[in-house]
Design a protein around this motif. Sequence first.
Motif, PDB file in Angstrom:
ATOM      1  N   ALA A  54       0.839  -1.197   0.000  1.00 21.82           N
ATOM      2  CA  ALA A  54       0.000   0.000   0.000  1.00 21.82           C
ATOM      3  C   ALA A  54       0.862   1.229   0.000  1.00 21.82           C
ATOM      4  CB  ALA A  54      -0.924   0.015   1.221  1.00 21.82           C
ATOM      5  N   SER A  79      -3.673   0.391  -2.976  1.00 25.98           N
ATOM      6  CA  SER A  79      -3.235  -0.864  -2.376  1.00 25.98           C
ATOM      7  C   SER A  79      -3.458  -1.983  -3.383  1.00 25.98           C
ATOM      8  CB  SER A  79      -3.994  -1.166  -1.084  1.00 25.98           C
ATOM      9  OG  SER A  79      -3.488  -2.349  -0.484  1.00 25.98           O
ATOM     10  N   LEU A 115      -8.187  -0.074  -4.515  1.00 27.19           N
ATOM     11  CA  LEU A 115      -7.750  -1.291  -3.836  1.00 27.19           C
ATOM     12  C   LEU A 115      -8.092  -2.452  -4.765  1.00 27.19           C
ATOM     13  CD1 LEU A 115      -6.946  -3.195  -1.489  1.00 27.19           C
ATOM     14  CD2 LEU A 115      -9.213  -2.801  -0.517  1.00 27.19           C
TER      15      LEU A 115
END
Length: 406
Positions: A177, A192, A232
């Motif tokens: 991340a 991330s 993400l």
Amino acid sequence: MEIQEIPGGVTAPKGFTAAGVHCGIRKNKSKKDLALVFAEKPCDAAAVYTQNKVKGAPILVTKRHLADGKARAIICNSGNANTCNADGEEKAREMCRLAADALHIAPEDVVVASTGVIGQVLPIEPIRDHVGTLAAHLSVDGADAAEEAIMTTDTRPKQAVVECKLGGKTCRIGGMAKGSGMIHPNMATMLSFVTTDADIDAAMLQKALRAAADKSFNMVTVDGDTSTNDTLAILASGLAGNARITEEDADYLLFEQALENVLIRLARMVAGDGEGATKLLTCVVEGAADEHTARVVAKEVVGSSLVKAAMFGSDANWGRVLCAIGYAPVDVDVKKVDVSFSSVAGKVDVCRRGAGIDFSEDDASSVLMRNEVVIHIALHMGEATATAWGCDLTYDYVKINGDYRT
């Protein structure tokens, strides 16, 4: 149900390599600024993104590419967000095409991301000139280089790996991340990227990712600003050889728990590395009427500028905690609230049933001077709990952001 934390990053699971190089987007030639993660076979994939109305061009392209739940590579640059640019999507698509040509895969199988300054045109030439070198450097030892290449104002790398047994087969989940400022995620994170060798279909992967994000990155705040580029993403190679997860069975629940472990560890690293921060703040709320109430209260407290400033000064100003609870948009009986602070130096109770109690200021200061402080809140209204993470607010936060662009 054992989950073991082990060293490594995104190349720890089977089937993944990574690399990072300096291509020239960033002026600092000692800082890598272009990262690549590659899977040796097509992967099931999932992602969540920022809910900011202003979205980076890479998000728009990645969403289309992941519509089929498949991906094989991730390319990411730092130093430029490729956001609010007329040619942004064109540049994001070109990044995918360049990576795909170097890897001999389809552009639609590439996840693209960018991070850095908003509103400046992304130069594609440095990426075009170095993507071949980047692909040539792909290695199972490349996780550290890839992590460095996605960092902006981060002061330290953020990686985590866990190992568990799914159907008797050893499976791994590895993540990296970046994030230090502009951190107030909403159904996503900063940037991330996560890999796993578990065999799990895209629908269940998406479900697990959303659930894990809600308990990790969605409970982090540094400065209350939700980024335009929050992404993400997770890729699952299936090379662990476990029976494919297609429903919410025991293996799915363990996988979700393991993924949550990785994301919480990364989230804590992000909070502790907040721009200018000297302390990681953890707020634990207990006795809430429901989980939503607990989550909202915990995040309001760690997000309060006055609470954050008090923590920087090691000042046990618990009234600021009560104030933050009081303006949280949930029903709370403040006359039932207990508050205490703790760290490795001990624990001090400062508020009982919404009112101050006698405590030693010296003891409280000693507790709050440590680099990780826990704010305990008991609402006495039910059984629900939640935890949020943040950091203190320091002079250096303003210094960093006062001339971030120039």
